[in-house]
Design a protein around this motif. Structure first.
Motif, PDB file in Angstrom:
ATOM      1  N   HIS A   1       1.593   1.945 -10.066  1.00  0.00           N
ATOM      2  CA  HIS A   1       0.479   1.073  -9.680  1.00  0.00           C
ATOM      3  C   HIS A   1       0.503  -0.236 -10.458  1.00  0.00           C
ATOM      4  O   HIS A   1       0.472  -0.211 -11.692  1.00  0.00           O
ATOM      5  CB  HIS A   1      -0.862   1.758  -9.979  1.00  0.00           C
TER       6      HIS A   1
ATOM      7  N   THR B   1       3.294  -0.039  -5.991  1.00  0.00           N
ATOM      8  CA  THR B   1       2.179  -0.067  -5.051  1.00  0.00           C
ATOM      9  C   THR B   1       0.981  -0.754  -5.679  1.00  0.00           C
ATOM     10  O   THR B   1       0.858  -0.816  -6.904  1.00  0.00           O
ATOM     11  CB  THR B   1       1.796   1.357  -4.612  1.00  0.00           C
TER      12      THR B   1
ATOM     13  N   ASN C   1       1.739   9.469  -4.446  1.00  0.00           N
ATOM     14  CA  ASN C   1       3.153   9.824  -4.324  1.00  0.00           C
ATOM     15  C   ASN C   1       3.978   9.424  -5.534  1.00  0.00           C
ATOM     16  O   ASN C   1       5.129   9.050  -5.406  1.00  0.00           O
ATOM     17  CB  ASN C   1       3.755   9.185  -3.071  1.00  0.00           C
TER      18      ASN C   1
ATOM     19  N   LYS D   1       0.822  -1.204   0.000  1.00  0.00           N
ATOM     20  CA  LYS D   1       0.000   0.000   0.000  1.00  0.00           C
ATOM     21  C   LYS D   1       0.861   1.261   0.000  1.00  0.00           C
ATOM     22  O   LYS D   1       0.548   2.242  -0.670  1.00  0.00           O
ATOM     23  CB  LYS D   1      -0.897   0.026   1.252  1.00  0.00           C
ATOM     24  N   THR D   2       1.952   1.220   0.785  1.00  0.00           N
ATOM     25  CA  THR D   2       2.786   2.418   0.932  1.00  0.00           C
ATOM     26  C   THR D   2       3.874   2.512  -0.125  1.00  0.00           C
ATOM     27  O   THR D   2       4.560   3.526  -0.200  1.00  0.00           O
ATOM     28  CB  THR D   2       3.438   2.436   2.318  1.00  0.00           C
TER      29      THR D   2
ATOM     30  N   ASP E   1      -2.860   6.026  -3.845  1.00  0.00           N
ATOM     31  CA  ASP E   1      -1.513   6.554  -3.646  1.00  0.00           C
ATOM     32  C   ASP E   1      -1.241   7.687  -4.632  1.00  0.00           C
ATOM     33  O   ASP E   1      -1.397   7.532  -5.833  1.00  0.00           O
ATOM     34  CB  ASP E   1      -0.491   5.443  -3.850  1.00  0.00           C
TER      35      ASP E   1
ATOM     36  N   ASN F   1      -1.942   0.306  -4.360  1.00  0.00           N
ATOM     37  CA  ASN F   1      -2.905   1.240  -3.783  1.00  0.00           C
ATOM     38  C   ASN F   1      -3.241   2.336  -4.783  1.00  0.00           C
ATOM     39  O   ASN F   1      -2.422   3.199  -5.063  1.00  0.00           O
ATOM     40  CB  ASN F   1      -2.302   1.834  -2.508  1.00  0.00           C
TER      41      ASN F   1
ATOM     42  N   HIS G   1       4.078   6.873  -7.214  1.00  0.00           N
ATOM     43  CA  HIS G   1       4.523   5.486  -7.284  1.00  0.00           C
ATOM     44  C   HIS G   1       3.855   4.807  -8.474  1.00  0.00           C
ATOM     45  O   HIS G   1       2.904   5.313  -9.051  1.00  0.00           O
ATOM     46  CB  HIS G   1       4.169   4.746  -5.997  1.00  0.00           C
TER      47      HIS G   1
END
Lengths: 205, 205
Positions: free
Chosen positions: B135, B124, B131, B35-36, B129, B126, B133
């Motif tokens: 997916h 990730t 940030n 997730k993070t 998210d 998430n 990142h």
DNA sequence: GATTTTTGCACCTAGGTGGAAATT
DNA sequence: TCAATTTCCACCTAGGTGCAAAAA
């Protein structure tokens, strides 16, 4: 309260953590310089407003020489100790006192979204240092100036300085070792990385 | 051996740490998604050559879907487990599988000076998210593609893709927990951050 | 001598690992 | 029940502190 397109003259620069800077300034702020480069504490944090959200900007930081003098710490005070050394030139024949914020270039919208921090900046007294650190002379006084540059379609016409500011409370003397105990105590009390030197003071545990 | 001005067609992209990637690939590489956001190991490292030293480029990384299938690990092997889930869209209605190398934009000279590393990239699962990142869907296969884009005076004309490459040995399956023990052992043996899980093997203390 | 600079250090912050248990 | 995911953790890497001793 909603962001608006403003002419360059309305670009505003504020010092975000002015209160902490003032507490240091009261005792004459000192910043360590080393061969490998040392971060500043307090960190320089600014808030920008009045930029065109969609135009592209770079933000620079320059260390300006504040006086023509060299200083020394004597009897618990900073006193003048002769004329300043001539600013040494690095391998590229530049003074190497300008730092480009790593987010540059970016649209105005990004710069205004949150305060911008120069925490990654490092001060050095090593002229051979090539790591984009800022070169300063120990025992000399400097004041940081933040400069906002508008980039017109990148290279098609000259970049234009749309704002610049230097805050008197961010003035400091570069040193290779701290001189004033009050400054040391403020660094220890407020810099998280110096926590190991704090007195635990209270009756905790 | 001296750098020369080459036409776009001579731009070359090489995988820097191909040998390590091959050792993982041999057992089917797995990458954790959280997730993070989780870093990749091995890190993607490329070497660029043939760029115009003075032109401005951005370098992107895109995770390409490799097959239309969903996978599962059964009896010690990865096997197909039905059709792929449709690629989920993030809040911006994009697949969010493209990452811009943080040094972008920079002149060709800078990109060619040393291998470029995507070690800061995070994967990730998430969709919320924000940030930057990448997916990915767990239990699906991807292969990273590096893309070099030439910026013509920044925004005055369309950016142009001058090269792109994907290396079969960097193919991987996204997972939320490792499935293959051989892959786990390679991660532990080579990722410095996993040193705590290494057998000290020898007769040391 | 005295002052300034360098070096190595213990002690932190910050954050990247896979394991194991709990959860979905 | 099973497969997949999440959470918390001890153990690392990486690197930012002022201190004290040594060096310049």
């Amino acid at each position: 309260a909603s962001p608006s397109l403003a002419p360059s003259s309305d670009v505003k620069i504020e010092l975000e953590n002015a209160e902490l800077w003032r507490r240091f300034h009261e005792h004459t702020t000192e910043m360590i310089v080393t061969k490998t480069g040392r971060r500043m504490f307090p960190t320089l944090r600014y808030r920008l407003s009045g930029l065109d959200p969609n135009a592209t900007y770079a933000v620079l930081l320059e260390m300006e020489s504040v006086s023509d003098c060299r200083y020394k710490f004597q009897n618990g005070r900073w006193v003048v100790a002769g004329r300043a050394d001539p600013p040494p030139l690095d391998a590229n024949h530049r003074q190497g006192r300008t730092y480009t914020h790593p987010d540059s270039p970016a649209p105005g919208r990004i710069w205004m979204r949150q305060p911008l921090s120069f925490h990654r900046i490092k001060l050095t007294n090593n002229l051979l240092d090539q790591n984009a650190h800022i070169h300063l002379s120990s025992m000399h006084r400097y004041v940081p100036r933040v400069i906002v540059v508008k980039l017109h379609e990148y290279f098609t016409s000259m970049p234009q300085v749309v704002a610049s500011a230097s805050f008197p409370e961010t003035d400091f003397i570069a040193v290779t070792a701290y001189q004033n105990e009050k400054v040391i105590q403020l660094k220890i009390d407020h810099n998280p990385f110096a926590k190991g030197f704090r007195d635990n003071g209270g009756a905790e545990r």
